[in-house]
Design a protein around this motif. Structure first.
Motif, mmCIF file in Angstrom:
data_model
loop_
_atom_site.group_PDB
_atom_site.id
_atom_site.type_symbol
_atom_site.label_atom_id
_atom_site.label_comp_id
_atom_site.label_asym_id
_atom_site.label_seq_id
_atom_site.Cartn_x
_atom_site.Cartn_y
_atom_site.Cartn_z
ATOM 1 N N THR A 1 -1.356 -9.517 -0.462
ATOM 2 C CA THR A 1 -0.219 -8.617 -0.208
ATOM 3 C C THR A 1 1.105 -9.378 -0.139
ATOM 4 O O THR A 1 2.167 -8.780 -0.241
ATOM 5 C CB THR A 1 -0.394 -7.853 1.129
ATOM 6 N N TYR B 1 -2.682 10.445 -3.295
ATOM 7 C CA TYR B 1 -2.122 9.121 -3.030
ATOM 8 C C TYR B 1 -1.157 8.795 -4.173
ATOM 9 O O TYR B 1 -1.344 9.265 -5.302
ATOM 10 C CB TYR B 1 -3.239 8.067 -3.014
ATOM 11 N N GLN C 1 -1.009 6.548 -6.188
ATOM 12 C CA GLN C 1 -1.626 5.450 -6.939
ATOM 13 C C GLN C 1 -2.555 5.978 -8.035
ATOM 14 O O GLN C 1 -3.052 7.109 -7.960
ATOM 15 C CB GLN C 1 -2.483 4.586 -5.997
ATOM 16 N N THR D 1 -3.797 -5.933 -2.776
ATOM 17 C CA THR D 1 -2.418 -6.107 -3.242
ATOM 18 C C THR D 1 -1.540 -5.014 -2.629
ATOM 19 O O THR D 1 -2.065 -4.016 -2.095
ATOM 20 C CB THR D 1 -2.341 -6.034 -4.785
ATOM 21 N N THR E 1 -0.080 -2.627 -3.928
ATOM 22 C CA THR E 1 -0.258 -1.284 -4.506
ATOM 23 C C THR E 1 -1.687 -0.777 -4.350
ATOM 24 O O THR E 1 -1.998 0.342 -4.742
ATOM 25 C CB THR E 1 0.098 -1.255 -6.011
ATOM 26 N N GLY E 2 -2.579 -1.611 -3.786
ATOM 27 C CA GLY E 2 -3.985 -1.202 -3.618
ATOM 28 C C GLY E 2 -4.904 -2.310 -4.092
ATOM 29 O O GLY E 2 -4.449 -3.377 -4.505
ATOM 30 N N VAL F 1 -2.847 0.740 -9.019
ATOM 31 C CA VAL F 1 -1.423 0.456 -9.218
ATOM 32 C C VAL F 1 -0.607 1.739 -9.053
ATOM 33 O O VAL F 1 -1.180 2.818 -8.868
ATOM 34 C CB VAL F 1 -1.183 -0.127 -10.643
ATOM 35 N N THR F 2 0.714 1.629 -9.146
ATOM 36 C CA THR F 2 1.557 2.831 -9.108
ATOM 37 C C THR F 2 1.401 3.558 -10.452
ATOM 38 O O THR F 2 0.975 2.952 -11.448
ATOM 39 C CB THR F 2 3.045 2.465 -8.934
ATOM 40 N N GLN G 1 3.259 1.747 -13.183
ATOM 41 C CA GLN G 1 2.554 0.551 -13.680
ATOM 42 C C GLN G 1 1.379 0.938 -14.584
ATOM 43 O O GLN G 1 1.100 0.275 -15.575
ATOM 44 C CB GLN G 1 2.048 -0.302 -12.504
ATOM 45 N N ASN H 1 -6.881 1.960 2.519
ATOM 46 C CA ASN H 1 -5.925 2.149 1.427
ATOM 47 C C ASN H 1 -4.500 2.266 1.972
ATOM 48 O O ASN H 1 -3.582 1.605 1.500
ATOM 49 C CB ASN H 1 -6.302 3.394 0.615
ATOM 50 N N LEU I 1 -0.713 -0.006 1.720
ATOM 51 C CA LEU I 1 0.555 0.532 1.223
ATOM 52 C C LEU I 1 1.692 0.392 2.230
ATOM 53 O O LEU I 1 2.851 0.314 1.858
ATOM 54 C CB LEU I 1 0.389 2.016 0.866
#
Ligand SMILES: Cc1cc2nc3c(=O)[nH]c(=O)nc-3n(C[C@H](O)[C@H](O)[C@H](O)COP(=O)(O)OP(=O)(O)OC[C@H]3O[C@@H](n4cnc5c(N)ncnc54)[C@H](O)[C@@H]3O)c2cc1C
Length: 405
Positions: free
Chosen positions: A84, A183, A185, A207, A209-210, A228-229, A232, A353, A357
């Motif tokens: 992260t 979510y 994501q 990370t 983003t997850g 990811v978003t 992304q 999760n 975030l």
């Protein structure tokens, strides 16, 4: 509406995802006269599924594990790395199945192989009748449920098992309420080739983003679930194979060496769902018809398969005692048997999760402290490993040793 025939099936399962097919095979194998209503099995699913020990036991019981095993890769170790880059970070933790005297925590399989083997077994199961059709409406009566199909004749059953997925019409027809959430994501899924061996180790990078999770497949290949978003995810779709391989290798800190892209990326927007009741009139919900949450820690289908095992056990014992398998008392037992496992998993996956975030420092500290303790305190480690595989694993292992089962 067309006339329903007089024949009453013991059980009709609607939906031929992995939960529905496994349920139909289990019910038929223990002697229930079963029908499965579903369109052709999805062979385009590019995902893989990490099957944990309880799921393997269920597949052994319905006689498909020997076929599945040849496509499955053992998962002996699970490694978690905090990536992260935040102020407070967790230490790296590796869980080893040898600490529980297990060959592996579970086995990773391509969904295409899983679905194909289950569909082939369904063709051969004597007590199971297949209707390649869509169920379009239902009539829930006192003595039976009528299932009306798009093309074929309606069916009658003592018990309807709904496995028609997150947008289940059966659940809606029975008026079962739900809680749905989403979510910000998307899970991007693809398979990779790599230079270095994975040594049967699944690695989950946490990370901002997850999770970014590499799960072993045969040889020097792995499946990737990269959360990811949505922006992304769109970018990933437009990247050339070479650029994508480099980008993913960078995200994986080259732990498996150079990457090659072995399958096209598929995207799954993350969402959650929880049915307020798992049962209705002569109706039981299983799998994603009852619960959906993000793909973290290989929990989703394993939880669905525990629904199947629980329902199979309770229905068999009800029948053996001469009870009506669709009776409210039998179905209430299913509700109470499954509720806590489903709630605990849904809560834990959601919390993990969201903890990735958030930038809220106390949450970061709590997550890091949890992983620190998991690393340093052996009894807690073992408890987490057992609970990660299935609830009450210690009790079950002990019971097997004591010949209780
Ligand atoms: C990226 C990703 C990775 C995952 N990895 C894992 C993992 O490693 N381990 C794990 O345990 N879980 C994992 N999961 C979760 C797992 O994939 C799901 O839990 C599982 O696929 C759900 O199966 P199901 O049979 O309950 O539902 P579905 O697969 O959705 O099946 C529903 C079926 O019902 C049929 N249907 C729908 N409507 C009708 C109708 N009207 N009539 C008849 N049939 C109908 C559909 O055609 C479909 O075949 C992952 C999920 C994602 C998104």
């Amino acid at each position: 509406m067309p006339e329903t025939s007089d024949k009453i099936h013991d059980i009709v399962v609607v939906g031929a995802g992995p939960s529905g097919m496994t349920a139909a095979l289990l019910f038929a194998s223990v002697g229930f006269e079963t029908a499965l209503v579903a369109p052709a099995v999805n062979q385009e699913d590019g995902r893989t599924t990490a099957l944990l020990q309880d799921s393997v036991t269920l597949f052994e019981q319905i006689g498909v594990w020997d076929n599945l095993r040849s496509f499955a890769t053992p998962l002996s170790k699970m490694r978690m790395i905090d990536d992260t880059r935040r102020l407070v970070r967790a230490p790296e933790v590796t869980f080893d199945s040898a600490e529980l005297n297990l060959e592996a925590f579970g086995y990773n399989l391509r969904n295409k192989d899983l679905n194909r083997v289950l569909a082939e077994a369904a063709q051969e199961q004597a007590n199971l009748t297949l209707f390649e059709d869509l169920a379009v409406s239902y009539d829930f009566g006192e003595e039976s449920v009528s299932v009306f199909c798009q093309d074929g004749a309606p069916l009658k059953t003592r018990l309807l098992v709904a496995a028609d997925g997150r947008n289940s019409q059966a659940r809606e027809a029975a008026g079962i309420e739900l809680r749905r959430w989403s979510y910000p994501q998307v899970a991007v899924v693809l398979n990779l080739e790599h230079d270095r061996p994975h040594n049967e180790t699944s690695t989950e990078f946490h990370t901002p983003t997850g999770p970014f999770t590499l799960v072993p497949l045969p040889g020097r290949t792995s499946s990737l679930v990269c959360v990811v978003t949505s922006e992304q995810a769109e970018t990933i779709k437009t990247m050339s194979k070479d650029d994508l391989a480099l980008e993913l290798e960078h995200r994986a800190h080259s732990i498996l060496g150079k990457f090659g892209i072995a399958s096209s990326p598929q995207s799954f927007p993350l969402s959650g769902l929880s049915a307020k009741s798992l049962v209705g009139p002569r109706l039981a919900l299983i799998g994603e018809t009852a619960h959906v949450f993000p793909p973290i820690g290989a929990q989703g289908l394993n939880l669905g398969l525990r629904d199947v095992a629980s329902l199979g056990r309770l229905l068999t014992s009800a029948r053996d005692m001469g009870a009506d398998i669709g009776a409210t008392e039998v179905l209430s037992r299913y509700e109470s048997d499954r509720r806590s496992d489903i709630s605990t998993r849904t809560f834990a996956v959601d919390a993990l999760n969201r903890s990735l975030l958030t930038d809220f420092l106390p949450v970061q500290i709590a997550r890091s402290a949890g992983l620190y303790l998991a690393d340093k305190v052996p009894p807690l480690r073992r408890l987490l490993m057992r609970e990660g595989i299935a609830p009450g694993t210690k009790r079950k292992t002990q019971a097997v040793r004591d010949n209780v089962y």
